[in-house]
Design an enzyme around this catalytic site. Sequence first.
Site, short mmCIF file in Angstrom:
data_model
loop_
_atom_site.label_atom_id
_atom_site.label_comp_id
_atom_site.label_asym_id
_atom_site.label_seq_id
_atom_site.Cartn_x
_atom_site.Cartn_y
_atom_site.Cartn_z
N GLU A 285 0.81 -0.86 -0.26
CA GLU A 285 0.51 0.00 0.09
C GLU A 285 1.07 1.06 0.11
OE1 GLU A 285 -3.74 -0.70 2.03
OE2 GLU A 285 -3.07 1.27 3.38
N HIS A 306 7.08 -26.88 -1.28
CA HIS A 306 5.91 -27.97 -2.47
C HIS A 306 5.66 -27.31 -2.92
CE1 HIS A 306 8.74 -31.18 -0.30
NE2 HIS A 306 8.94 -29.96 0.90
N LYS A 420 -14.20 0.82 -3.63
CA LYS A 420 -15.99 0.72 -2.08
C LYS A 420 -16.42 1.41 -2.93
CE LYS A 420 -12.15 1.12 1.31
NZ LYS A 420 -11.69 2.10 2.33
O1 PA5 Z 1 -3.63 1.45 6.20
C1 PA5 Z 1 -4.83 1.66 6.22
O2 PA5 Z 1 -5.14 3.10 6.44
C2 PA5 Z 1 -6.39 1.40 5.68
O3 PA5 Z 1 -5.97 -0.16 6.13
C3 PA5 Z 1 -7.59 0.83 7.44
O4 PA5 Z 1 -6.41 1.29 8.55
C4 PA5 Z 1 -9.03 0.46 6.96
O5 PA5 Z 1 -9.22 0.48 5.73
C5 PA5 Z 1 -9.50 0.16 7.85
O6 PA5 Z 1 -9.99 1.62 8.15
P1 PA5 Z 1 -10.91 1.85 9.55
O7 PA5 Z 1 -9.37 2.05 10.77
O8 PA5 Z 1 -11.08 4.31 9.48
O9 PA5 Z 1 -11.72 1.29 9.51
#
Ligand code: PA5
Length: 444
Positions: A285, A306, A420
């Site tokens: 990310e 394996h 989303k």
């Molecule tokens: O790294 C990030 O920002 C995301 O993975 C969020 O943690 C994830 O989408 C969850 O978001 P939230 O804590 O607002 O529910």
Amino acid sequence: MPKLDFRYLKDFISEEEFSAKAAKAEEAHRTLLTKSGAGNDFTGFVELPEEYDREEFSRIISAAEKIRNQSDVLIVIGIGGSYLGARAVIELATSSLRNRLCKNGPEIYFAGCNLSPDYMAEIAEICEDKDFSVNVISKSGTTTEPAIAFRFFRELLEKKYGKEGAKERIFCTTDKARGTLKAVADKEGWETFVVPDDIGGRFSVLTPVGLLPIAAAGIDINELMVGAAEAKKEYENPVFAENEAMQYAAARNILLEKGKALELLVSYEPSFTQMAEWWKQLFGESEGKDGKGIFPCSAIFSMDLHSLGQFVQDGTRNLFETVVRFEKAQKKLAVAFDEENSDGLNFLSGMDMQEINEKARLGTLVAHTEGGVPNIVITCEERNPKEIGKLIYFFEIACAVSGYMLGVNPFNQPGVESYKKNMFALLGKPGYEDMKAAIEAKLD
Ligand code: PA5
């Protein structure tokens, strides 16, 4: 500290190429530490091991104790950065079989990290006839997966314990002031913990996001923070030749330039599986944007030798491996002697399995590097909270430096929004009406 071994890169990266990256790595490191780069308002993780809220830390320990005393099961609700770190540390410090062994504290299950009705119903089934508590973790409070799971488990709690009883069993980790979850928690009187404003989800494992579930699992979070604080001192060093986090970042960037676009994070410990999932989010990310980045993937050897071993040895030559090894196993286990020696393995009888695991690693290392796969080896002493704290901090700094070297903002995740929006449109969320028909047409 995690000790890096770059010897197995020598056929792939020359010393000149490596030192030529020093200045760029040092610049990226300076950019991070001086908070002068893109996304700098999300770099609070750098100081965190020294500058965290001690009063809240004590409350986390008390809440964890309360959870441990009153629960057979803890359900941790969250997704992405609000999920992966806690699970990673719990399994790495204890066992991938912790819930079956369950010698220390409640069984812990993670919900809100998918939308499967079967999975959620199965967790509810596990809770039947058991006392349980919930830690819901969501910075925004509106993320679909955890929000749906929380509705479900809140209802179960309130049915079983009543509203007042449930109040003692709901723990919220969320934004300090904004967001729907904070508002509801205050209204209902649930205990809350803070997701700091200046730390993004994937860098938040050492905040209450990770610390409360980890402490509830009976893991010493103080040691975790001590390890991270020692790592902070180590990786503050601005000199490339003395800072292995910078060197790891540099090696990755050079390998990418040479066409190695996949990094396979390998461990020989099954308890590392979830840590690799955390690492994948951290690097994937942070770097995977603007058409750039290394695709992070993982394997547990010797199991995956394996299955994936053939490809790694002999398939498309676009990958490198980073192997995380632990010098000491938590337990000693010797190979049994067999009178008949039908499998021909009596030459191993009496040998400690850790030694055999290590020989498998070394044999694989030679085979894969000869097969054209560069290897970086990271050695940690053992799977204890302090060493894990160091490893987490090492990866976080290396990731941020690597992202800056690559020329991206390591702290945003604009691409996550696309699915989303489409999902909301398909589900008929108010405000998304125009998108719905267009997406449905594409699915025809
Ligand atoms: O790294 C990030 O920002 C995301 O993975 C969020 O943690 C994830 O989408 C969850 O978001 P939230 O804590 O607002 O529910």
